[in-house]
Design a protein around this motif. Sequence first.
Motif, PDB file in Angstrom:
ATOM      1  N   LEU A  62      -2.753  -2.992  -7.555  1.00 31.33           N
ATOM      2  CA  LEU A  62      -2.948  -1.587  -7.450  1.00 31.33           C
ATOM      3  C   LEU A  62      -1.882  -0.994  -6.651  1.00 31.33           C
ATOM      4  O   LEU A  62      -1.760  -1.364  -5.762  1.00 31.33           O
ATOM      5  CB  LEU A  62      -4.446  -1.196  -7.045  1.00 31.33           C
ATOM      6  CG  LEU A  62      -5.556  -1.861  -7.817  1.00 31.33           C
ATOM      7  CD1 LEU A  62      -6.960  -1.274  -7.522  1.00 31.33           C
ATOM      8  CD2 LEU A  62      -5.517  -1.646  -9.378  1.00 31.33           C
ATOM      9  N   GLN A  63      -0.998  -0.114  -7.209  1.00 30.74           N
ATOM     10  CA  GLN A  63       0.086   0.276  -6.665  1.00 30.74           C
ATOM     11  C   GLN A  63      -0.260   1.473  -5.562  1.00 30.74           C
ATOM     12  O   GLN A  63      -0.963   1.576  -4.754  1.00 30.74           O
ATOM     13  CB  GLN A  63       1.330   0.472  -7.417  1.00 30.74           C
ATOM     14  CG  GLN A  63       1.897  -0.806  -7.976  1.00 30.74           C
ATOM     15  CD  GLN A  63       2.875  -0.657  -8.897  1.00 30.74           C
ATOM     16  OE1 GLN A  63       2.949   0.396  -9.715  1.00 30.74           O
ATOM     17  NE2 GLN A  63       3.818  -1.347  -9.192  1.00 30.74           N
ATOM     18  N   GLY A  64       0.364   2.936  -5.973  1.00 30.67           N
ATOM     19  CA  GLY A  64       0.131   3.979  -5.197  1.00 30.67           C
ATOM     20  C   GLY A  64      -1.194   4.608  -5.490  1.00 30.67           C
ATOM     21  O   GLY A  64      -1.976   4.477  -6.559  1.00 30.67           O
ATOM     22  N   SER A  65      -1.759   5.862  -4.630  1.00 27.87           N
ATOM     23  CA  SER A  65      -2.722   6.375  -5.010  1.00 27.87           C
ATOM     24  C   SER A  65      -2.533   7.781  -4.160  1.00 27.87           C
ATOM     25  O   SER A  65      -1.691   7.697  -3.132  1.00 27.87           O
ATOM     26  CB  SER A  65      -3.823   5.907  -4.521  1.00 27.87           C
ATOM     27  OG  SER A  65      -5.075   6.488  -4.735  1.00 27.87           O
ATOM     28  N   LYS A  94       4.767   1.977  -4.933  1.00 23.72           N
ATOM     29  CA  LYS A  94       5.982   1.416  -5.512  1.00 23.72           C
ATOM     30  C   LYS A  94       7.083   1.993  -5.402  1.00 23.72           C
ATOM     31  O   LYS A  94       7.187   3.070  -4.755  1.00 23.72           O
ATOM     32  CB  LYS A  94       5.513   1.153  -7.000  1.00 23.72           C
ATOM     33  CG  LYS A  94       5.702   2.674  -7.683  1.00 23.72           C
ATOM     34  CD  LYS A  94       5.561   2.738  -9.156  1.00 23.72           C
ATOM     35  CE  LYS A  94       5.684   3.984  -9.849  1.00 23.72           C
ATOM     36  NZ  LYS A  94       5.794   3.801 -11.311  1.00 23.72           N
ATOM     37  N   SER A  95       8.246   1.463  -5.723  1.00 22.58           N
ATOM     38  CA  SER A  95       9.521   2.366  -5.657  1.00 22.58           C
ATOM     39  C   SER A  95       9.446   3.706  -6.279  1.00 22.58           C
ATOM     40  O   SER A  95       9.213   3.838  -7.173  1.00 22.58           O
ATOM     41  CB  SER A  95      10.664   1.623  -6.283  1.00 22.58           C
ATOM     42  OG  SER A  95      12.075   1.978  -6.221  1.00 22.58           O
ATOM     43  N   GLY A  96       9.983   4.636  -4.972  1.00 23.84           N
ATOM     44  CA  GLY A  96       9.797   5.956  -5.160  1.00 23.84           C
ATOM     45  C   GLY A  96       8.449   6.637  -5.092  1.00 23.84           C
ATOM     46  O   GLY A  96       8.326   7.767  -5.111  1.00 23.84           O
ATOM     47  N   SER A  97       7.376   5.666  -4.872  1.00 24.28           N
ATOM     48  CA  SER A  97       6.217   6.342  -4.538  1.00 24.28           C
ATOM     49  C   SER A  97       5.677   5.536  -3.800  1.00 24.28           C
ATOM     50  O   SER A  97       4.905   4.603  -3.963  1.00 24.28           O
ATOM     51  CB  SER A  97       5.350   6.348  -5.764  1.00 24.28           C
ATOM     52  OG  SER A  97       4.240   6.924  -5.630  1.00 24.28           O
ATOM     53  N   ASN A  98       5.683   5.949  -2.333  1.00 23.73           N
ATOM     54  CA  ASN A  98       5.232   4.683  -1.274  1.00 23.73           C
ATOM     55  C   ASN A  98       3.976   5.174  -0.429  1.00 23.73           C
ATOM     56  O   ASN A  98       3.856   4.615   0.481  1.00 23.73           O
ATOM     57  CB  ASN A  98       6.611   4.845  -0.300  1.00 23.73           C
ATOM     58  CG  ASN A  98       6.707   6.091   0.573  1.00 23.73           C
ATOM     59  OD1 ASN A  98       6.399   7.076   0.003  1.00 23.73           O
ATOM     60  ND2 ASN A  98       7.468   5.991   1.426  1.00 23.73           N
ATOM     61  N   ALA A  99       3.183   5.977  -1.016  1.00 28.05           N
ATOM     62  CA  ALA A  99       1.817   6.150  -0.406  1.00 28.05           C
ATOM     63  C   ALA A  99       0.723   5.781  -1.096  1.00 28.05           C
ATOM     64  O   ALA A  99       0.920   5.803  -2.522  1.00 28.05           O
ATOM     65  CB  ALA A  99       1.784   7.687  -0.127  1.00 28.05           C
ATOM     66  N   ALA A 100      -0.214   5.310  -0.500  1.00 33.16           N
ATOM     67  CA  ALA A 100      -1.564   4.924  -1.099  1.00 33.16           C
ATOM     68  C   ALA A 100      -2.667   5.565  -0.356  1.00 33.16           C
ATOM     69  O   ALA A 100      -3.447   4.823   0.344  1.00 33.16           O
ATOM     70  CB  ALA A 100      -1.874   3.443  -1.319  1.00 33.16           C
ATOM     71  N   ASP A 101      -2.948   7.007  -0.570  1.00 39.00           N
ATOM     72  CA  ASP A 101      -4.149   7.613  -0.196  1.00 39.00           C
ATOM     73  C   ASP A 101      -5.153   7.611  -1.142  1.00 39.00           C
ATOM     74  O   ASP A 101      -5.028   7.385  -2.522  1.00 39.00           O
ATOM     75  CB  ASP A 101      -3.701   9.066   0.032  1.00 39.00           C
ATOM     76  CG  ASP A 101      -3.610   9.382   1.516  1.00 39.00           C
ATOM     77  OD1 ASP A 101      -4.097   8.806   2.455  1.00 39.00           O
ATOM     78  OD2 ASP A 101      -2.736  10.659   1.936  1.00 39.00           O
ATOM     79  N   PHE A 102      -6.388   7.489  -0.677  1.00 39.82           N
ATOM     80  CA  PHE A 102      -7.576   7.564  -1.522  1.00 39.82           C
ATOM     81  C   PHE A 102      -7.728   6.384  -2.669  1.00 39.82           C
ATOM     82  O   PHE A 102      -8.144   7.076  -3.733  1.00 39.82           O
ATOM     83  CB  PHE A 102      -7.690   8.965  -2.213  1.00 39.82           C
ATOM     84  CG  PHE A 102      -7.791  10.340  -1.270  1.00 39.82           C
ATOM     85  CD1 PHE A 102      -9.144  10.423  -0.637  1.00 39.82           C
ATOM     86  CD2 PHE A 102      -6.811  10.724  -0.720  1.00 39.82           C
ATOM     87  CE1 PHE A 102      -9.182  11.464   0.097  1.00 39.82           C
ATOM     88  CE2 PHE A 102      -6.851  11.773   0.442  1.00 39.82           C
ATOM     89  CZ  PHE A 102      -8.099  12.069   0.703  1.00 39.82           C
ATOM     90  N   THR A 126       7.853   1.184   4.660  1.00 38.64           N
ATOM     91  CA  THR A 126       7.348   2.880   4.700  1.00 38.64           C
ATOM     92  C   THR A 126       6.041   2.767   3.720  1.00 38.64           C
ATOM     93  O   THR A 126       5.561   4.215   3.131  1.00 38.64           O
ATOM     94  CB  THR A 126       8.343   3.883   4.294  1.00 38.64           C
ATOM     95  OG1 THR A 126       8.763   3.558   2.950  1.00 38.64           O
ATOM     96  CG2 THR A 126       9.445   3.732   5.022  1.00 38.64           C
ATOM     97  N   TYR A 127       5.496   1.883   3.264  1.00 38.25           N
ATOM     98  CA  TYR A 127       4.301   1.710   2.138  1.00 38.25           C
ATOM     99  C   TYR A 127       2.938   1.991   3.403  1.00 38.25           C
ATOM    100  O   TYR A 127       3.217   1.150   4.294  1.00 38.25           O
ATOM    101  CB  TYR A 127       4.127   0.596   1.446  1.00 38.25           C
ATOM    102  CG  TYR A 127       5.147   0.423   0.391  1.00 38.25           C
ATOM    103  CD1 TYR A 127       6.483   1.163   0.167  1.00 38.25           C
ATOM    104  CD2 TYR A 127       4.951  -0.362  -0.796  1.00 38.25           C
ATOM    105  CE1 TYR A 127       7.105   1.274  -0.941  1.00 38.25           C
ATOM    106  CE2 TYR A 127       5.808  -0.561  -1.981  1.00 38.25           C
ATOM    107  CZ  TYR A 127       7.036   0.336  -1.959  1.00 38.25           C
ATOM    108  OH  TYR A 127       7.849   0.252  -2.937  1.00 38.25           O
ATOM    109  N   TRP A 128       2.154   2.641   2.825  1.00 39.74           N
ATOM    110  CA  TRP A 128       1.086   2.365   3.622  1.00 39.74           C
ATOM    111  C   TRP A 128      -0.256   2.716   2.796  1.00 39.74           C
ATOM    112  O   TRP A 128      -0.375   3.357   1.788  1.00 39.74           O
ATOM    113  CB  TRP A 128       1.144   3.454   5.001  1.00 39.74           C
ATOM    114  CG  TRP A 128       1.740   4.783   4.395  1.00 39.74           C
ATOM    115  CD1 TRP A 128       2.967   5.367   4.412  1.00 39.74           C
ATOM    116  CD2 TRP A 128       1.069   6.182   4.031  1.00 39.74           C
ATOM    117  NE1 TRP A 128       2.977   6.644   3.962  1.00 39.74           N
ATOM    118  CE2 TRP A 128       1.756   7.201   3.595  1.00 39.74           C
ATOM    119  CE3 TRP A 128      -0.511   6.209   3.542  1.00 39.74           C
ATOM    120  CZ2 TRP A 128       1.162   8.297   3.222  1.00 39.74           C
ATOM    121  CZ3 TRP A 128      -0.845   7.541   3.180  1.00 39.74           C
ATOM    122  CH2 TRP A 128      -0.048   8.393   2.913  1.00 39.74           C
TER     123      TRP A 128
END
Length: 218
Positions: A62-65, A94-102, A126-128
């Motif tokens: 599971l990548q970004g959110s 993932k590359s170009g979308s480095n956040a995982a909120d929610f 910078t992924y979190w």
Amino acid sequence: MDSGAELQAALDWVSADASRELEFRGADYVSSRQLVAHRARCVGRSTIKFTTLNSSTDCLVLQGSSSFASMSWEGININCNNVGRDGIALVGGKSGSNAADFYRLRGFRIVNAVRDGLHFEPGAATYWIEDFKVSDVRIETPGRHGLTMIVPAFTSTFINQGTFDNLEIRGAGRTTAGVDVYCDSQGSTSAQKISELTFIGCEFDAAGGVITNRLVLA
């Protein structure tokens, strides 16, 4: 019958548009490949059984959110079938979308993971991972840890503000000495942290596993 290619195509479709939802309608599926989803809402009452994955390949990634396009996985069981590595890996983007909120994970089982049942670990600088919730999830007989959270030594990585509600872990350490919950912050700055985690009504049972501790903070 191997449905891995069709499942990945469906996950790509739902990941492409936040207004879409992917429903698994009661069937059970077999996948000989890793499955990957990004900002996808997936619901159902099904089981995905994995086959032939190698020891460095996680079953489901599971990548970004985000708040407007949450990565949701509800009601779809993961049968790791003693192949691959981790059952579900949450990698923070993932590359170009480095956040995982929610992230929202609810109402399913993970069984027979070779290594960890649920594995949180930002996959790059910078992924979190933040503001997530795991509820009504049961992890059975993982090879090592039931739940793992690692902040690697990458710049600006962290895991915080997460809630585990009615998480049940049974038989951790089935093949390798493990623990129910393992947390390890490997960063060198105060911002690289694991923090503000809440556990509500959770159950950790070592029956059937090789385990010396319920919780380890490294």
